[in-house]
Design an enzyme around this catalytic site. Sequence first.
Site, PDB file in Angstrom:
ATOM      1  N   LYS A  31       0.797  -1.222   0.000  1.00 47.26           N
ATOM      2  CA  LYS A  31       0.000   0.000   0.000  1.00 47.26           C
ATOM      3  C   LYS A  31       0.833   1.277   0.000  1.00 47.26           C
ATOM      4  O   LYS A  31       0.288   2.358  -0.168  1.00 47.26           O
ATOM      5  CB  LYS A  31      -1.001  -0.003   1.162  1.00 47.26           C
ATOM      6  CG  LYS A  31      -1.911  -1.214   1.198  1.00 47.26           C
ATOM      7  CD  LYS A  31      -2.660  -1.495  -0.087  1.00 47.26           C
ATOM      8  CE  LYS A  31      -3.747  -0.524  -0.355  1.00 47.26           C
ATOM      9  NZ  LYS A  31      -4.820  -1.085  -1.196  1.00 47.26           N
ATOM     10  N   SER A 248      -2.983 -12.674   3.408  1.00 47.83           N
ATOM     11  CA  SER A 248      -3.406 -12.433   2.021  1.00 47.83           C
ATOM     12  C   SER A 248      -2.299 -12.869   1.062  1.00 47.83           C
ATOM     13  O   SER A 248      -2.575 -13.324  -0.051  1.00 47.83           O
ATOM     14  CB  SER A 248      -3.787 -10.964   1.798  1.00 47.83           C
ATOM     15  OG  SER A 248      -2.650 -10.141   1.755  1.00 47.83           O
TER      16      SER A 248
HETATM   17  C1  PLP Z   1      -2.650  -7.258   3.429  1.00 47.82           C
HETATM   18  C2  PLP Z   1      -3.275  -6.844   2.138  1.00 47.82           C
HETATM   19  N1  PLP Z   1      -3.350  -7.704   1.142  1.00 47.82           N
HETATM   20  C3  PLP Z   1      -3.937  -7.390  -0.029  1.00 47.82           C
HETATM   21  C4  PLP Z   1      -4.473  -6.156  -0.249  1.00 47.82           C
HETATM   22  C5  PLP Z   1      -5.136  -5.873  -1.568  1.00 47.82           C
HETATM   23  O1  PLP Z   1      -4.520  -4.913  -2.360  1.00 47.82           O
HETATM   24  P1  PLP Z   1      -5.381  -3.998  -3.312  1.00 47.82           P
HETATM   25  O2  PLP Z   1      -6.088  -3.003  -2.456  1.00 47.82           O
HETATM   26  O3  PLP Z   1      -4.394  -3.342  -4.232  1.00 47.82           O
HETATM   27  O4  PLP Z   1      -6.363  -4.850  -4.034  1.00 47.82           O
HETATM   28  C6  PLP Z   1      -4.421  -5.227   0.773  1.00 47.82           C
HETATM   29  C7  PLP Z   1      -5.063  -3.935   0.622  1.00 47.82           C
HETATM   30  O5  PLP Z   1      -5.398  -3.271   1.587  1.00 47.82           O
HETATM   31  C8  PLP Z   1      -3.800  -5.562   1.993  1.00 47.82           C
HETATM   32  O6  PLP Z   1      -3.743  -4.704   3.033  1.00 47.82           O
END
Ligand code: PLP
Length: 287
Positions: A31, A248
């Site tokens: 981010k 994630s």
């Molecule tokens: C830990 C984590 N994984 C994945 C994402 C997903 O990324 P994006 O917002 O670019 O889809 C985020 C977004 O907040 C995140 O904080």
Amino acid sequence: MLPLPRLAAENGGRFELRAKAEFRNPTGSVKDRTAWGIVSDALANGRLGDGEVLVDASSGNTGVAYAMLGARLGFPVRLYVPATAHPDRIDRIRALGAETILTDPAEGTDGAQREAEQWAARHPGRSVYGDQYGKPANPLAHYRSTGPEIWTQTGGRLSHFVAGVGTGGTLSGAARYLKERNPAIRVIAVEPDRPLHGLEGLKHLPSVRRPETYDARIVDQTIRVSTEEAELLRRHLGPLEGLLVGRSAAAALVASVRVGRATPGAFVVTVLPDAPPDDRPVAAGGP
Ligand SMILES: Cc1ncc(COP(=O)(O)O)c(C=O)c1O
């Protein structure tokens, strides 16, 4: 870009697997790219320079990135974060001097987004709404950085790009760049398998407000991953590949392995958005 040869070997070994280590960014997540994209866009348009407050919703990581930029560049930051966000993220945001308003956990980031929007609307002229779920500056940051980096770092050899969907910024921006370079690249979105899940940062799109920053037209396939599968792999990755990542990231790897197993000869690239949260409060004194 990290190669993951042991994870690929364990899963038949007939594909190549690489991952972008986004936990190495300045505040420890993907981010940083989004936050900088949104902040630099506002600054270029002559906003945020006169004491205006940057306000947005975040599940945690964007908040930390905004808070760091606010402290470094000298503008106030106000963040709406669901109360279910990991205490480590909330603690980091506060330690960087940003104001944090915790929102109803049952409403998720949709609720946080509504409250941020409403506050910005009540303070016109005094606020800049970051709008990471709606502003083109979010995917554009990935079109300009993540996508080109993946292309260069793989020598353009990738066949599949796999990424989790939160705002969809990473996926939509990077995939748009990659498909422009090679339209044959397959784009795979990763979502939680159910509305209530523990894959922090990701959204189960069928049950929530669809972010405008998510471009469904660019997605060839969606793979749904359970919290349990992701957590199992997350724990396994430490001893196997020497990698400590967030859930994630592990979910993205579960999906990448599925793609690799099903497609012998594939060159799969994914994104590891962050590292696991620290359980010790950042602001507390050390020993
Ligand atoms: C830990 C984590 N994984 C994945 C994402 C997903 O990324 P994006 O917002 O670019 O889809 C985020 C977004 O907040 C995140 O904080």
